[in-house]
Design a protein around this motif. Sequence first.
Motif, mmCIF file in Angstrom:
data_model
loop_
_atom_site.group_PDB
_atom_site.id
_atom_site.type_symbol
_atom_site.label_atom_id
_atom_site.label_comp_id
_atom_site.label_asym_id
_atom_site.label_seq_id
_atom_site.Cartn_x
_atom_site.Cartn_y
_atom_site.Cartn_z
ATOM 1 N N ARG A 175 -99.380 -36.591 49.124
ATOM 2 C CA ARG A 175 -99.373 -36.467 47.731
ATOM 3 C C ARG A 175 -98.292 -37.003 47.237
ATOM 4 N N GLY A 176 -98.039 -38.145 46.460
ATOM 5 C CA GLY A 176 -96.793 -38.440 46.081
ATOM 6 C C GLY A 176 -95.897 -38.807 47.128
ATOM 7 N N ASN A 177 -94.651 -38.183 46.983
ATOM 8 C CA ASN A 177 -93.566 -38.054 47.929
ATOM 9 C C ASN A 177 -93.726 -36.835 48.971
ATOM 10 N N LYS A 178 -94.509 -36.091 48.698
ATOM 11 C CA LYS A 178 -94.648 -34.791 49.451
ATOM 12 C C LYS A 178 -95.639 -35.200 50.458
ATOM 13 N N GLU A 179 -95.589 -34.080 51.626
ATOM 14 C CA GLU A 179 -96.503 -34.284 52.913
ATOM 15 C C GLU A 179 -96.758 -32.772 52.820
ATOM 16 N N ILE A 180 -98.260 -32.608 52.807
ATOM 17 C CA ILE A 180 -98.475 -31.210 53.103
ATOM 18 C C ILE A 180 -99.270 -30.946 54.433
ATOM 19 N N PRO A 181 -98.702 -29.768 55.203
ATOM 20 C CA PRO A 181 -99.179 -29.634 56.540
ATOM 21 C C PRO A 181 -100.785 -28.988 56.425
ATOM 22 N N LEU A 182 -101.654 -29.707 56.303
ATOM 23 C CA LEU A 182 -103.095 -29.129 56.115
ATOM 24 C C LEU A 182 -103.342 -28.045 57.318
ATOM 25 N N LYS A 183 -103.191 -28.554 58.681
ATOM 26 C CA LYS A 183 -103.712 -28.031 59.716
ATOM 27 C C LYS A 183 -103.029 -26.798 59.934
ATOM 28 N N SER A 184 -101.870 -26.655 59.579
ATOM 29 C CA SER A 184 -100.788 -25.477 59.761
ATOM 30 C C SER A 184 -101.159 -24.520 58.711
ATOM 31 N N VAL A 185 -101.711 -24.843 57.294
ATOM 32 C CA VAL A 185 -102.013 -23.762 56.645
ATOM 33 C C VAL A 185 -103.464 -23.396 56.958
ATOM 34 N N VAL A 186 -104.046 -24.311 57.622
ATOM 35 C CA VAL A 186 -105.390 -23.756 58.081
ATOM 36 C C VAL A 186 -105.214 -22.844 59.232
ATOM 37 N N ASP A 187 -104.338 -23.187 59.982
ATOM 38 C CA ASP A 187 -104.082 -22.087 61.279
ATOM 39 C C ASP A 187 -103.667 -20.999 60.745
ATOM 40 N N ASP A 188 -102.823 -20.740 59.633
ATOM 41 C CA ASP A 188 -102.493 -19.279 59.036
ATOM 42 C C ASP A 188 -103.737 -18.510 58.531
ATOM 43 N N ALA A 189 -104.643 -19.613 57.810
ATOM 44 C CA ALA A 189 -105.608 -18.935 57.130
ATOM 45 C C ALA A 189 -106.672 -18.441 58.343
ATOM 46 N N LEU A 190 -106.798 -18.919 59.599
ATOM 47 C CA LEU A 190 -107.778 -18.646 60.440
ATOM 48 C C LEU A 190 -107.452 -17.432 61.402
ATOM 49 N N ILE A 191 -106.077 -16.949 61.150
ATOM 50 C CA ILE A 191 -105.862 -15.711 61.813
ATOM 51 C C ILE A 191 -106.830 -14.491 61.377
ATOM 52 N N GLY A 192 -107.168 -14.626 60.050
ATOM 53 C CA GLY A 192 -108.028 -13.479 59.565
ATOM 54 C C GLY A 192 -109.499 -14.054 59.325
ATOM 55 N N CYS A 193 -109.850 -14.942 60.074
ATOM 56 C CA CYS A 193 -111.377 -15.786 59.703
ATOM 57 C C CYS A 193 -112.192 -15.727 60.989
ATOM 58 N N PRO A 194 -112.746 -14.418 61.666
ATOM 59 C CA PRO A 194 -113.449 -14.608 63.051
ATOM 60 C C PRO A 194 -114.648 -15.323 62.869
ATOM 61 N N SER A 195 -115.185 -15.632 61.772
ATOM 62 C CA SER A 195 -116.514 -16.381 61.668
ATOM 63 C C SER A 195 -116.290 -17.899 62.341
ATOM 64 N N VAL A 196 -115.018 -18.452 62.223
ATOM 65 C CA VAL A 196 -114.749 -19.887 62.636
ATOM 66 C C VAL A 196 -114.730 -20.061 64.011
ATOM 67 N N GLU A 197 -115.745 -21.048 64.668
ATOM 68 C CA GLU A 197 -115.634 -21.060 65.808
ATOM 69 C C GLU A 197 -114.929 -22.550 66.287
ATOM 70 N N LYS A 198 -114.986 -23.455 65.246
ATOM 71 C CA LYS A 198 -114.571 -24.814 65.612
ATOM 72 C C LYS A 198 -113.730 -25.288 64.513
ATOM 73 N N VAL A 199 -112.782 -26.208 64.684
ATOM 74 C CA VAL A 199 -112.023 -26.878 63.783
ATOM 75 C C VAL A 199 -111.929 -28.379 64.171
ATOM 76 N N ILE A 200 -112.446 -29.194 63.232
ATOM 77 C CA ILE A 200 -112.251 -30.616 63.447
ATOM 78 C C ILE A 200 -111.155 -31.379 62.706
ATOM 79 N N VAL A 201 -110.210 -31.958 63.261
ATOM 80 C CA VAL A 201 -108.845 -32.254 63.024
ATOM 81 C C VAL A 201 -108.753 -33.758 62.941
ATOM 82 N N MET A 202 -108.654 -34.325 61.766
ATOM 83 C CA MET A 202 -108.418 -35.634 61.475
ATOM 84 C C MET A 202 -107.077 -36.080 61.695
ATOM 85 N N THR A 203 -106.405 -37.342 62.029
ATOM 86 C CA THR A 203 -105.051 -37.474 61.772
ATOM 87 C C THR A 203 -104.851 -38.437 60.820
ATOM 88 N N ARG A 204 -103.736 -37.914 59.795
ATOM 89 C CA ARG A 204 -103.711 -38.563 58.730
ATOM 90 C C ARG A 204 -102.095 -39.086 58.654
#
Length: 631
Positions: free
Chosen positions: A175-204
Amino acid sequence: MRIRTFDDYQQAYQQSVEDPEAFWAGVAQEFQWRKPWTKTLQWNFTEPNIKWFVGGKLNITENCLDRHLAERGDQPAIIWEPNDPHEAGVTLTYRMLHDQVCRMANVLKRNGVGKGDRVCVYMPMVPELAIAVLACARIGAIHSVVFGGFSAQSIADRINDAQCRLVITADGAYRGNKEIPLKSVVDDALIGCPSVEKVIVMTRTRTPVAMLKGRDVWMEQELKQVTADCPAEEMDAEDVLFILYTSGSTGKPKGVVHTCGGYMVYAAYTFENVFQYEPGQVHFCTADIGWITGHSYIVYGPLACGATSLLFEGVPTYPDAGRFWDIVDKHQVNILYTAPTAIRSLMGFGLDKVENHDLSSLKVLGSVGEPINAEAWHWYDDHIGKNRCPIVDTWWQTETGGMLISPIAGVTKTKPTYATLPLPGVQPMLVDENGQEIEGNGVSGNLCMKFPWPGILRTTWGDHERCRQTYFSTYPGLYFTGDGCLRDEDGYYRITGRVDDVLNVSGHRIGTAEVENAINMHTGVVESAVVGYPHDIKGQGIYAYVIADAMPSDHDADLTKRDILATVSRVIGPIAKPDKIQFVSGLPKTRSGKIMRRILRKIAEGDTSNLGDTTTLLDPAVVDEIKAGAV
Ligand code: WT7
């Protein structure tokens, strides 16, 4: 279906009020239904219970993709413009998009997703985001797109509320000159999300990411395992298409629910008519697909009409403030749909950023998300539209699915700062505090709707009572928008802003209670009160009054403010960070303990001359202290 003159508009409007069912049945007939509906509309605003096209069966992706293959399979459906102007973009024809959506749908199935399952999508603005959304719709899974600027905590709240089974994300986002580590943010989120079974990750971005065995899979590898053969799931018109979380005046964001049939008909009808879309034109909506504007006017509306939709990954000021104009020139954009905050920010960079671009392809300009001030309206009209492009100031909400009050381009006479007239099917009503209708012209009041349109929300996910309370209980029998509104002598509507505790910051909707809760989570904070104040570029800025354990010294105050901002970023996301923080020893409360926000708003606005009646306050002296310390 198509309005071309003001007479057409008046006729359509009249029919839509006199016989709404016949009117919308006529519009809906132009789409592809697997099975026709038996009843066009069933409704009441008390429960509420709203059903359109009852018994009808369809799949929205057949309407957005398959239906166009014979006639315009080779026409561009999506033009993608990357963040970096030097990176090659992508153009997907309808045939290519159809193929990719089917493949992605098969990937979802392979990973255990089926009809009715919820899928959280946390992605950059890349074609794969639109593909992911459509792939869900293809198999009847319910998507919940979360804007890439929200924090791990916000994602977790949304995932848990909807009990999502799978998350689609990317390694990172540019986003502009920034890079946002989406997967790492998702990893943090998923520590508290027992319903999630799978994560599909695209490379960008190729940022290093952790990939958990058994849970995380690469999108690219998954796509190699599937074919492009994926028949669409047959959906009931009232099956849920998506959930989109939005802020209100209380509590956590709620999941606004839209369903397949009505939403499709409404998004397409408003897209085609308001923008007067002609086949072959290029439509550029600058919103993110993480918001309703992107859902309705990047993905579903345009594609349902067989249009070419431009999807831009970046921001208006990168690599410089001429980027929008560069894109308009490069892709010969015909319709530009953006937010007042973007216009105001670009105005500040001067005309030389505009003038070295050819904007002659533009035919229609749109505005959305917040009231557009006269100065911005005229700048847009003069310097972007060169006084030859109608401006459509479109008023609507996440809950409305599509535009409700808006000019029809080139058909409705416009007036700067006015959203003008209700679209066909839309029956606005102004009411006073007691719910009495305010009739006639030259009046203002609270904006309600007295009749349903096909795109109206059906419920809030998992909590129907909250939907009733929030929208249908303030004024019984009416849908309450939360907006204040003026109807002038010509019957034209002008939205004046929220009348509840909801802020509109750069077109983003933020609840004051949400920000307060986030601030209160910071150690040492006892209580806080958040209000909006006028901000030249953002429309509204966020002003926070904070009571700390002990009144901090000047030096400590700066450090504590910084930490409070970090806390808000962590809990909600950077978009909710207060612009101003003032430490106070108390808040102006009534004897019953209610904070008098009216006073805090006035002080934040810098208008302390007349604070109104303060005699009901528990401690009127606190007002003088707050006034003296205003920042
Ligand atoms: C709130 C809805 C609808 C897409 C983006 C925002 C404000 C929206 C306008 C406009 C004045 C507007 C209202 C509304 N708003 N469009 N043209 N003029 N105000 O969707 O996040 O659901 O916010 O945005 O206050 O209630 P949202």
